[in-house]
Design a protein around this motif. Structure first.
Motif, PDB file in Angstrom:
ATOM      1  N   VAL A 197     -16.416 -34.393  -6.215  1.00  0.00           N
ATOM      2  CA  VAL A 197     -15.609 -33.540  -5.331  1.00  0.00           C
ATOM      3  C   VAL A 197     -14.426 -34.338  -4.791  1.00  0.00           C
ATOM      4  O   VAL A 197     -13.295 -33.848  -4.750  1.00  0.00           O
ATOM      5  CB  VAL A 197     -16.477 -32.954  -4.193  1.00  0.00           C
ATOM      6  N   ARG A 198     -14.688 -35.595  -4.409  1.00  0.00           N
ATOM      7  CA  ARG A 198     -13.621 -36.421  -3.836  1.00  0.00           C
ATOM      8  C   ARG A 198     -12.498 -36.621  -4.861  1.00  0.00           C
ATOM      9  O   ARG A 198     -11.329 -36.515  -4.532  1.00  0.00           O
ATOM     10  CB  ARG A 198     -14.188 -37.782  -3.398  1.00  0.00           C
ATOM     11  N   ALA A 199     -12.905 -36.843  -6.124  1.00  0.00           N
ATOM     12  CA  ALA A 199     -11.894 -37.089  -7.164  1.00  0.00           C
ATOM     13  C   ALA A 199     -11.030 -35.851  -7.396  1.00  0.00           C
ATOM     14  O   ALA A 199      -9.934 -35.954  -7.926  1.00  0.00           O
ATOM     15  CB  ALA A 199     -12.588 -37.491  -8.458  1.00  0.00           C
ATOM     16  N   ARG A 200     -11.529 -34.683  -7.002  1.00  0.00           N
ATOM     17  CA  ARG A 200     -10.783 -33.461  -7.320  1.00  0.00           C
ATOM     18  C   ARG A 200     -10.260 -32.730  -6.087  1.00  0.00           C
ATOM     19  O   ARG A 200      -9.915 -31.556  -6.156  1.00  0.00           O
ATOM     20  CB  ARG A 200     -11.670 -32.542  -8.158  1.00  0.00           C
ATOM     21  N   ILE A 201     -10.174 -33.444  -4.974  1.00  0.00           N
ATOM     22  CA  ILE A 201      -9.709 -32.804  -3.737  1.00  0.00           C
ATOM     23  C   ILE A 201      -8.339 -32.155  -3.945  1.00  0.00           C
ATOM     24  O   ILE A 201      -8.125 -31.010  -3.560  1.00  0.00           O
ATOM     25  CB  ILE A 201      -9.635 -33.820  -2.561  1.00  0.00           C
ATOM     26  N   ASP A 202      -7.439 -32.874  -4.594  1.00  0.00           N
ATOM     27  CA  ASP A 202      -6.095 -32.318  -4.756  1.00  0.00           C
ATOM     28  C   ASP A 202      -6.018 -31.319  -5.904  1.00  0.00           C
ATOM     29  O   ASP A 202      -5.314 -30.329  -5.819  1.00  0.00           O
ATOM     30  CB  ASP A 202      -5.074 -33.441  -4.970  1.00  0.00           C
ATOM     31  N   LEU A 203      -6.773 -31.602  -6.955  1.00  0.00           N
ATOM     32  CA  LEU A 203      -6.702 -30.764  -8.157  1.00  0.00           C
ATOM     33  C   LEU A 203      -7.310 -29.386  -7.921  1.00  0.00           C
ATOM     34  O   LEU A 203      -6.726 -28.353  -8.261  1.00  0.00           O
ATOM     35  CB  LEU A 203      -7.436 -31.480  -9.292  1.00  0.00           C
ATOM     36  N   ASN A 204      -8.498 -29.345  -7.357  1.00  0.00           N
ATOM     37  CA  ASN A 204      -9.181 -28.061  -7.203  1.00  0.00           C
ATOM     38  C   ASN A 204     -10.184 -28.129  -6.041  1.00  0.00           C
ATOM     39  O   ASN A 204     -11.384 -28.141  -6.246  1.00  0.00           O
ATOM     40  CB  ASN A 204      -9.897 -27.710  -8.525  1.00  0.00           C
ATOM     41  N   PRO A 205      -9.664 -28.116  -4.796  1.00  0.00           N
ATOM     42  CA  PRO A 205     -10.559 -28.296  -3.646  1.00  0.00           C
ATOM     43  C   PRO A 205     -11.598 -27.175  -3.522  1.00  0.00           C
ATOM     44  O   PRO A 205     -12.702 -27.405  -3.026  1.00  0.00           O
ATOM     45  CB  PRO A 205      -9.598 -28.290  -2.446  1.00  0.00           C
ATOM     46  N   LEU A 206     -11.268 -25.969  -4.032  1.00  0.00           N
ATOM     47  CA  LEU A 206     -12.196 -24.835  -3.907  1.00  0.00           C
ATOM     48  C   LEU A 206     -13.530 -25.075  -4.609  1.00  0.00           C
ATOM     49  O   LEU A 206     -14.559 -24.523  -4.230  1.00  0.00           O
ATOM     50  CB  LEU A 206     -11.541 -23.577  -4.481  1.00  0.00           C
ATOM     51  N   ARG A 207     -13.476 -25.911  -5.640  1.00  0.00           N
ATOM     52  CA  ARG A 207     -14.711 -26.156  -6.387  1.00  0.00           C
ATOM     53  C   ARG A 207     -15.750 -26.870  -5.529  1.00  0.00           C
ATOM     54  O   ARG A 207     -16.921 -26.905  -5.874  1.00  0.00           O
ATOM     55  CB  ARG A 207     -14.455 -26.974  -7.658  1.00  0.00           C
ATOM     56  N   ALA A 208     -15.334 -27.429  -4.389  1.00  0.00           N
ATOM     57  CA  ALA A 208     -16.280 -28.104  -3.501  1.00  0.00           C
ATOM     58  C   ALA A 208     -17.382 -27.137  -3.056  1.00  0.00           C
ATOM     59  O   ALA A 208     -18.506 -27.541  -2.780  1.00  0.00           O
ATOM     60  CB  ALA A 208     -15.540 -28.681  -2.291  1.00  0.00           C
ATOM     61  N   PHE A 209     -17.056 -25.822  -3.025  1.00  0.00           N
ATOM     62  CA  PHE A 209     -18.067 -24.841  -2.621  1.00  0.00           C
ATOM     63  C   PHE A 209     -19.194 -24.722  -3.647  1.00  0.00           C
ATOM     64  O   PHE A 209     -20.254 -24.196  -3.352  1.00  0.00           O
ATOM     65  CB  PHE A 209     -17.421 -23.456  -2.421  1.00  0.00           C
ATOM     66  N   ASP A 210     -18.951 -25.183  -4.856  1.00  0.00           N
ATOM     67  CA  ASP A 210     -19.948 -25.095  -5.928  1.00  0.00           C
ATOM     68  C   ASP A 210     -20.925 -26.266  -5.930  1.00  0.00           C
ATOM     69  O   ASP A 210     -21.930 -26.229  -6.617  1.00  0.00           O
ATOM     70  CB  ASP A 210     -19.248 -25.122  -7.298  1.00  0.00           C
ATOM     71  N   SER A 211     -20.597 -27.316  -5.166  1.00  0.00           N
ATOM     72  CA  SER A 211     -21.376 -28.545  -5.244  1.00  0.00           C
ATOM     73  C   SER A 211     -22.769 -28.384  -4.629  1.00  0.00           C
ATOM     74  O   SER A 211     -22.967 -27.635  -3.676  1.00  0.00           O
ATOM     75  CB  SER A 211     -20.636 -29.669  -4.508  1.00  0.00           C
ATOM     76  N   GLU A 212     -23.734 -29.098  -5.234  1.00  0.00           N
ATOM     77  CA  GLU A 212     -25.084 -29.073  -4.660  1.00  0.00           C
ATOM     78  C   GLU A 212     -25.405 -30.408  -3.993  1.00  0.00           C
ATOM     79  O   GLU A 212     -26.523 -30.640  -3.555  1.00  0.00           O
ATOM     80  CB  GLU A 212     -26.100 -28.735  -5.758  1.00  0.00           C
ATOM     81  N   HIS A 213     -24.424 -31.269  -3.925  1.00  0.00           N
ATOM     82  CA  HIS A 213     -24.583 -32.599  -3.324  1.00  0.00           C
ATOM     83  C   HIS A 213     -24.784 -32.448  -1.812  1.00  0.00           C
ATOM     84  O   HIS A 213     -24.052 -31.700  -1.147  1.00  0.00           O
ATOM     85  CB  HIS A 213     -23.316 -33.406  -3.651  1.00  0.00           C
ATOM     86  N   GLU A 214     -25.787 -33.146  -1.280  1.00  0.00           N
ATOM     87  CA  GLU A 214     -26.204 -32.958   0.120  1.00  0.00           C
ATOM     88  C   GLU A 214     -25.070 -33.150   1.134  1.00  0.00           C
ATOM     89  O   GLU A 214     -24.802 -32.271   1.964  1.00  0.00           O
ATOM     90  CB  GLU A 214     -27.339 -33.929   0.435  1.00  0.00           C
ATOM     91  N   GLY A 215     -24.382 -34.290   1.002  1.00  0.00           N
ATOM     92  CA  GLY A 215     -23.285 -34.582   1.929  1.00  0.00           C
ATOM     93  C   GLY A 215     -22.189 -33.534   1.834  1.00  0.00           C
ATOM     94  O   GLY A 215     -21.672 -33.045   2.855  1.00  0.00           O
ATOM     95  N   THR A 216     -21.856 -33.159   0.608  1.00  0.00           N
ATOM     96  CA  THR A 216     -20.804 -32.157   0.399  1.00  0.00           C
ATOM     97  C   THR A 216     -21.216 -30.822   1.031  1.00  0.00           C
ATOM     98  O   THR A 216     -20.416 -30.153   1.695  1.00  0.00           O
ATOM     99  CB  THR A 216     -20.537 -31.972  -1.113  1.00  0.00           C
ATOM    100  N   LEU A 217     -22.480 -30.465   0.838  1.00  0.00           N
ATOM    101  CA  LEU A 217     -22.977 -29.203   1.404  1.00  0.00           C
ATOM    102  C   LEU A 217     -22.772 -29.171   2.913  1.00  0.00           C
ATOM    103  O   LEU A 217     -22.325 -28.165   3.480  1.00  0.00           O
ATOM    104  CB  LEU A 217     -24.467 -29.024   1.081  1.00  0.00           C
ATOM    105  N   ALA A 218     -23.081 -30.306   3.565  1.00  0.00           N
ATOM    106  CA  ALA A 218     -22.938 -30.374   5.025  1.00  0.00           C
ATOM    107  C   ALA A 218     -21.465 -30.229   5.420  1.00  0.00           C
ATOM    108  O   ALA A 218     -21.132 -29.502   6.374  1.00  0.00           O
ATOM    109  CB  ALA A 218     -23.506 -31.695   5.542  1.00  0.00           C
TER     110      ALA A 218
END
Ligand code: HAM
Length: 419
Positions: A197-218
């Protein structure tokens, strides 16, 4: 050269007997439903100019970045096996001047698509979709009609545990402003995010909503939501779509985190999932794409559509094997003489001309083998041909009669009428 076995490429499969019947059934019900609703069939080429997808689907999407089968033709042009159907249909809409037709133009397709994804159950590299596109109207009724038609296809296919998630993405301008806001939020919490998710913050930040990673979820729990930023006319449009879905009795869940993997969407987006599927739970989805035709070089024309995966629908329906086709008459040979063969073949043709499902012995089996084969096929009648004469056996009551071979079809038809 030795004959080493060659297998089908990874992520592809062969369609055999029963599967073919189940697919034919889906095609038939989709045709009946969609043509009944005024959609016209369209088929576009299997490959297109790569640029169509780069511009249409979007350079930053996974599909364009990682999943396309792209190759150069002998003239050095870059071509791509179509990964989806909406951009090609819009290309065809422009190319054939369909804007001159009565609006909206309604088109449906059932075609194969190609994505270089990690192959697993329900996810293939060549897969099939049934889809429908309505181009030329921004009426919320088009959105509601599209969603209800997709729901009906899934229902008629027998897909189990189906749920509908719905959201609105607003306009590209609203989305751009929202994207900046979301990027700021992600940056402020960068250390808690997954590497991906961090690598793609600029490219496609919306995809962060798809992540199942614990920290990202929080981090995403406190993220701003696009739905809260929508402009008044987009909100009004969305409210009307929802009201019409309620009228149609189609239940849905509002999901402001719904992210579709294609960039062309504006306003309404939706996805049907099925509990009967594993990780690949999306069985169908779509949305509105009011800027796509313009982006591909046409006049500004709104559009809305959806597609549902054939393989995923079959999985979600737990497709029971179809019963074998009926055989009304099995033509057996009493001997291997030439006359018997010719009379039997003639009988087979006469049966088919009379629309009787019929099969004939084709592998030179003994009479005993032929009769057990006929029983395994579930044949209703067996004609044991001996030249001009045949013994007609009723496989249900065991009754037999000896009759002229050329009266067999007539006798079977009469017996069927009496049943
Ligand atoms: P999509 O969500 O990418 O949308 O695909 C639609 C459906 O195709 C999915 O719900 C899934 O059932 C099936 N599907 C996608 N990828 C695979 C795969 N690798 N293996 C098996 N099935 C798959 C679109 O393609 C848009 N063109 C839909 C659309 C039409 N939006 C507007 N109009």
């Amino acid at each position: 050269m030795s004959g080493e076995k060659i297998k089908a490429p990874r992520g592809t499969y062969d369609v055999l007997g029963e599967q073919a019947a189940a697919r034919a059934r889906i095609e038939e019900l989709a045709r009946t439903l969609l043509e009944g609703a005024g959609y016209e069939r369209i088929e576009t080429p299997v490959f297109e100019a790569t640029d169509l997808f780069a511009r249409g689907v979007g350079d930053s999407t996974d599909i364009v970045r990682k999943e396309m089968f792209t190759f150069e033709d002998a003239g050095g042009r870059s071509l791509t096996l179509r990964p989806e159907g909406t951009a090609p249909v819009c290309r065809a809409f422009i190319e054939h001047g369909m804007h001159k037709r009565r609006m909206p133009v309604k088109l449906w397709y059932l075609s194969c698509f190609f994505r270089h994804e990690r192959a697993q159950a329900g996810r293939y590299r060549e897969f099939w979709q049934v889809g429908a596109e309505t181009i030329g109207s921004d009426d919320p009724a088009v959105d509601a009609e599209s969603i209800t038609l997709c729901a009906r296809v899934l229902e008629q296919v027998g897909a189990r545990g189906v749920r509908l998630r719905l959201s609105s993405l607003g306009s590209p301008e609203t989305r751009a402003a929202y994207r900046d806001k979301l990027t700021d939020h992600l940056r402020a919490n960068e250390t808690r995010l997954s590497d991906e998710v961090r690598a793609r913050i600029d490219l496609n930040p919306l995809r962060a909503f798809d992540s199942e990673h614990e920290g990202t979820l929080a981090v995403m729990e406190t993220a701003p939501l696009l739905i809260d930023e929508l402009a008044a006319d987009d909100l009004e449009h969305f409210a009307e779509v929802r009201a019409l879905l309620e009228v149609a009795g189609v239940p849905y869940e509002l999901d402001p985190t719904l992210v579709r993997g294609l960039d062309y969407y504006t306003r309404t987006v939706f996805e049907f999932t099925s509990d009967a599927l594993g990780a690949q739970s999306g069985v169908g989805g779509g949305g509105r794409y009011d800027r796509l035709v313009e982006q591909l070089g046409g006049a500004a024309t709104p559009g809305m559509g959806w597609a549902a995966g054939i393989e995923r629908m079959l999985l979600a329906a737990g497709e029971a094997p179809q019963p074998a086709p009926e055989v009304d008459l099995f033509v057996a040979l009493a001997d291997d003489g030439e006359e018997t063969r010719r009379c039997a073949f003639k009988l087979l043709q006469a049966a088919r001309s009379a629309a009787l499902p019929a099969q004939m012995e084709l592998a030179g089996r003994s009479l005993k083998g032929q009769l057990s084969g006929a029983a395994a096929l579930g044949a209703r009648f067996v004609a044991i041909v001996s030249g001009e004469e045949s013994r007609l056996k009723d496989m249900q009551d065991g009754g037999q009669q000896t009759i002229a071979t050329d009266t067999v079809v007539h006798t079977v038809l009469r017996a069927q009428r009496a049943l």
